[in-house]
Design a protein around this motif. Structure first.
Motif, PDB file in Angstrom:
ATOM      1  N   TYR A  23      25.491 -47.104  -3.486  1.00 14.16           N
ATOM      2  CA  TYR A  23      25.132 -45.842  -3.871  1.00 14.16           C
ATOM      3  C   TYR A  23      25.101 -45.162  -2.637  1.00 14.16           C
ATOM      4  O   TYR A  23      25.428 -43.779  -2.887  1.00 14.16           O
ATOM      5  CB  TYR A  23      23.662 -46.375  -3.385  1.00 14.16           C
ATOM      6  CG  TYR A  23      22.638 -45.491  -2.672  1.00 14.16           C
ATOM      7  CD1 TYR A  23      22.233 -44.567  -4.228  1.00 14.16           C
ATOM      8  CD2 TYR A  23      22.437 -45.385  -1.870  1.00 14.16           C
ATOM      9  CE1 TYR A  23      21.461 -43.939  -3.600  1.00 14.16           C
ATOM     10  CE2 TYR A  23      21.383 -44.515  -1.475  1.00 14.16           C
ATOM     11  CZ  TYR A  23      21.528 -42.968  -2.746  1.00 14.16           C
ATOM     12  OH  TYR A  23      20.203 -41.766  -2.557  1.00 14.16           O
ATOM     13  N   GLN A  24      25.785 -45.975  -1.375  1.00 14.89           N
ATOM     14  CA  GLN A  24      26.799 -45.339  -0.640  1.00 14.89           C
ATOM     15  C   GLN A  24      27.676 -45.288   0.070  1.00 14.89           C
ATOM     16  O   GLN A  24      26.993 -47.121   0.556  1.00 14.89           O
ATOM     17  CB  GLN A  24      25.353 -44.462   0.921  1.00 14.89           C
ATOM     18  CG  GLN A  24      25.605 -44.014   1.060  1.00 14.89           C
ATOM     19  CD  GLN A  24      23.966 -43.577   2.402  1.00 14.89           C
ATOM     20  OE1 GLN A  24      23.318 -43.651   1.812  1.00 14.89           O
ATOM     21  NE2 GLN A  24      24.105 -43.451   3.515  1.00 14.89           N
ATOM     22  N   GLU A  25      28.268 -44.871   1.373  1.00 14.02           N
ATOM     23  CA  GLU A  25      28.995 -46.147   2.069  1.00 14.02           C
ATOM     24  C   GLU A  25      28.308 -46.723   3.349  1.00 14.02           C
ATOM     25  O   GLU A  25      28.061 -45.981   3.366  1.00 14.02           O
ATOM     26  CB  GLU A  25      30.007 -44.784   2.728  1.00 14.02           C
ATOM     27  CG  GLU A  25      31.279 -44.752   1.811  1.00 14.02           C
ATOM     28  CD  GLU A  25      32.252 -46.005   1.320  1.00 14.02           C
ATOM     29  OE1 GLU A  25      32.366 -46.927   1.615  1.00 14.02           O
ATOM     30  OE2 GLU A  25      32.710 -45.500   0.289  1.00 14.02           O
ATOM     31  N   ARG A  26      28.672 -48.273   3.401  1.00 14.63           N
ATOM     32  CA  ARG A  26      27.672 -48.478   4.339  1.00 14.63           C
ATOM     33  C   ARG A  26      28.883 -49.436   5.671  1.00 14.63           C
ATOM     34  O   ARG A  26      30.299 -49.683   5.066  1.00 14.63           O
ATOM     35  CB  ARG A  26      27.124 -49.587   4.189  1.00 14.63           C
ATOM     36  CG  ARG A  26      26.264 -49.590   3.151  1.00 14.63           C
ATOM     37  CD  ARG A  26      24.940 -48.538   3.253  1.00 14.63           C
ATOM     38  NE  ARG A  26      23.695 -48.295   2.538  1.00 14.63           N
ATOM     39  CZ  ARG A  26      23.187 -47.273   2.253  1.00 14.63           C
ATOM     40  NH1 ARG A  26      22.830 -47.084   3.315  1.00 14.63           N
ATOM     41  NH2 ARG A  26      22.042 -47.140   1.627  1.00 14.63           N
ATOM     42  N   CYS A  27      28.006 -48.837   6.866  1.00 18.84           N
ATOM     43  CA  CYS A  27      29.397 -49.807   7.846  1.00 18.84           C
ATOM     44  C   CYS A  27      28.496 -50.963   8.139  1.00 18.84           C
ATOM     45  O   CYS A  27      27.734 -51.607   7.440  1.00 18.84           O
ATOM     46  CB  CYS A  27      29.555 -49.057   9.436  1.00 18.84           C
ATOM     47  SG  CYS A  27      27.574 -49.970   9.976  1.00 18.84           S
ATOM     48  N   HIS A  28      30.128 -52.312   9.143  1.00 17.01           N
ATOM     49  CA  HIS A  28      29.187 -53.590   8.294  1.00 17.01           C
ATOM     50  C   HIS A  28      28.051 -54.015   9.552  1.00 17.01           C
ATOM     51  O   HIS A  28      26.934 -54.598   8.711  1.00 17.01           O
ATOM     52  CB  HIS A  28      30.705 -54.346   9.372  1.00 17.01           C
ATOM     53  CG  HIS A  28      31.545 -54.495   8.639  1.00 17.01           C
ATOM     54  ND1 HIS A  28      32.150 -53.249   8.137  1.00 17.01           N
ATOM     55  CD2 HIS A  28      32.592 -55.567   8.359  1.00 17.01           C
ATOM     56  CE1 HIS A  28      33.557 -54.084   7.553  1.00 17.01           C
ATOM     57  NE2 HIS A  28      33.656 -55.068   8.127  1.00 17.01           N
ATOM     58  N   GLN A  29      27.724 -52.703  10.633  1.00 15.78           N
ATOM     59  CA  GLN A  29      26.578 -53.296  10.814  1.00 15.78           C
ATOM     60  C   GLN A  29      25.594 -53.031  10.330  1.00 15.78           C
ATOM     61  O   GLN A  29      24.748 -53.416  10.283  1.00 15.78           O
ATOM     62  CB  GLN A  29      27.065 -52.394  12.396  1.00 15.78           C
ATOM     63  CG  GLN A  29      25.760 -51.951  13.330  1.00 15.78           C
ATOM     64  CD  GLN A  29      25.785 -51.131  14.684  1.00 15.78           C
ATOM     65  OE1 GLN A  29      25.279 -49.523  14.156  1.00 15.78           O
ATOM     66  NE2 GLN A  29      26.265 -51.552  15.235  1.00 15.78           N
ATOM     67  N   GLU A  30      25.473 -52.153   9.468  1.00 16.43           N
ATOM     68  CA  GLU A  30      24.025 -51.532   8.440  1.00 16.43           C
ATOM     69  C   GLU A  30      23.986 -52.869   7.480  1.00 16.43           C
ATOM     70  O   GLU A  30      23.168 -53.452   7.424  1.00 16.43           O
ATOM     71  CB  GLU A  30      25.062 -50.215   7.881  1.00 16.43           C
ATOM     72  CG  GLU A  30      23.852 -48.926   8.628  1.00 16.43           C
ATOM     73  CD  GLU A  30      25.001 -47.718   7.758  1.00 16.43           C
ATOM     74  OE1 GLU A  30      24.290 -46.235   8.223  1.00 16.43           O
ATOM     75  OE2 GLU A  30      25.968 -47.767   6.426  1.00 16.43           O
ATOM     76  N   VAL A  31      25.459 -53.663   6.994  1.00 10.47           N
ATOM     77  CA  VAL A  31      24.552 -54.614   6.564  1.00 10.47           C
ATOM     78  C   VAL A  31      24.441 -55.948   6.779  1.00 10.47           C
ATOM     79  O   VAL A  31      22.765 -56.265   6.527  1.00 10.47           O
ATOM     80  CB  VAL A  31      26.579 -54.833   5.389  1.00 10.47           C
ATOM     81  CG1 VAL A  31      25.766 -56.090   4.694  1.00 10.47           C
ATOM     82  CG2 VAL A  31      26.843 -53.825   4.253  1.00 10.47           C
ATOM     83  N   VAL A  32      25.264 -55.768   8.227  1.00  8.56           N
ATOM     84  CA  VAL A  32      24.371 -56.781   8.573  1.00  8.56           C
ATOM     85  C   VAL A  32      22.695 -57.117   9.135  1.00  8.56           C
ATOM     86  O   VAL A  32      21.962 -57.252   9.286  1.00  8.56           O
ATOM     87  CB  VAL A  32      25.610 -57.304   9.668  1.00  8.56           C
ATOM     88  CG1 VAL A  32      24.510 -58.361  11.016  1.00  8.56           C
ATOM     89  CG2 VAL A  32      26.381 -57.610   9.190  1.00  8.56           C
ATOM     90  N   GLN A  33      22.514 -55.186   9.291  1.00  6.00           N
ATOM     91  CA  GLN A  33      21.157 -55.794   9.679  1.00  6.00           C
ATOM     92  C   GLN A  33      19.568 -55.559   8.707  1.00  6.00           C
ATOM     93  O   GLN A  33      19.182 -55.793   8.261  1.00  6.00           O
ATOM     94  CB  GLN A  33      21.076 -53.957  10.445  1.00  6.00           C
ATOM     95  CG  GLN A  33      20.159 -53.252  10.750  1.00  6.00           C
ATOM     96  CD  GLN A  33      19.411 -52.112  11.382  1.00  6.00           C
ATOM     97  OE1 GLN A  33      20.564 -51.582  11.137  1.00  6.00           O
ATOM     98  NE2 GLN A  33      18.474 -51.639  11.818  1.00  6.00           N
ATOM     99  N   LYS A  34      20.630 -54.768   7.628  1.00  7.41           N
ATOM    100  CA  LYS A  34      19.927 -54.925   6.374  1.00  7.41           C
ATOM    101  C   LYS A  34      19.247 -57.268   5.599  1.00  7.41           C
ATOM    102  O   LYS A  34      18.754 -56.556   5.218  1.00  7.41           O
ATOM    103  CB  LYS A  34      20.266 -54.070   4.806  1.00  7.41           C
ATOM    104  CG  LYS A  34      20.464 -54.342   3.860  1.00  7.41           C
ATOM    105  CD  LYS A  34      18.561 -53.338   3.356  1.00  7.41           C
ATOM    106  CE  LYS A  34      18.228 -53.278   2.282  1.00  7.41           C
ATOM    107  NZ  LYS A  34      17.146 -52.182   2.336  1.00  7.41           N
ATOM    108  N   LEU A  35      20.771 -57.403   5.926  1.00  7.28           N
ATOM    109  CA  LEU A  35      20.845 -58.888   5.419  1.00  7.28           C
ATOM    110  C   LEU A  35      19.375 -59.975   7.050  1.00  7.28           C
ATOM    111  O   LEU A  35      18.605 -60.194   5.872  1.00  7.28           O
ATOM    112  CB  LEU A  35      22.022 -59.887   6.190  1.00  7.28           C
ATOM    113  CG  LEU A  35      22.644 -58.914   4.436  1.00  7.28           C
ATOM    114  CD1 LEU A  35      24.205 -59.315   5.133  1.00  7.28           C
ATOM    115  CD2 LEU A  35      21.511 -59.773   3.301  1.00  7.28           C
TER     116      LEU A  35
END
Length: 158
Positions: A23-35
């Protein structure tokens, strides 16, 4: 009343995160936070992040370039602010430098001069020193280089 938290299998979480990254570019930090918000265990988080990297859903360099471009063109941030915000997201120095180098120097100065002239006209202040301070504060907060800001303040405000 107890709230039950939704649980996900690794496969379900992987699918969800693929959509999240597509949907949108994400950084590693955002992905880990989401998980983490999805209550995934650290081992599952590692597996999913590796999967996203291997399938090019997650790319730090691409993220940094897109972030820098967007903040420069839309929010009119200077390079200092962009760099600072990328550092907060744990983006590597190499990727930050690459992203900043993608901003054309001519466009950078042109945009600065355009918004500086508008800002100088919009400040309603009779005291020259206060007007210069307001002008400088505005641009320094947005991450423009101090030498540009002070030179322009002295040029436009007399």
């Amino acid at each position: 009343m107890q709230q039950s938290k939704k649980t996900y299998t690794v496969q379900e979480a992987m699918s969800k995160l693929e959509h999240y990254c597509a949907y949108q570019e994400r950084c590693h930090q955002e992905v880990v936070q989401k998980l983490t918000q999805m209550h995934m265990i650290p081992e599952a988080i590692d597996v999913i992040v590796v999967h996203l990297l291997q399938h090019n859903f997650l790319n730090e360099s691409r993220y940094a370039k897109q972030f820098a471009s967007g903040k420069f063109k839309i929010k009119h941030w200077g390079k200092n602010r962009i760099s600072f915000e990328l550092k907060k997201k744990d983006i590597s120095k190499i990727n930050i430098q690459e992203a900043l180098n993608d901003i054309d120097d001519e466009d950078y100065l042109e945009l600065f001069n355009t918004i500086a002239e508008k800002k100088a006209e919009s400040i309603k202040e009779n005291n020259v020193y206060k007007k210069k301070k307001k002008f400088a504060d505005y641009f320094l907060y947005r991450g423009w280089e101090s030498y540009l800001v002070y030179d322009k303040a002295n040029e436009l405000i007399k």
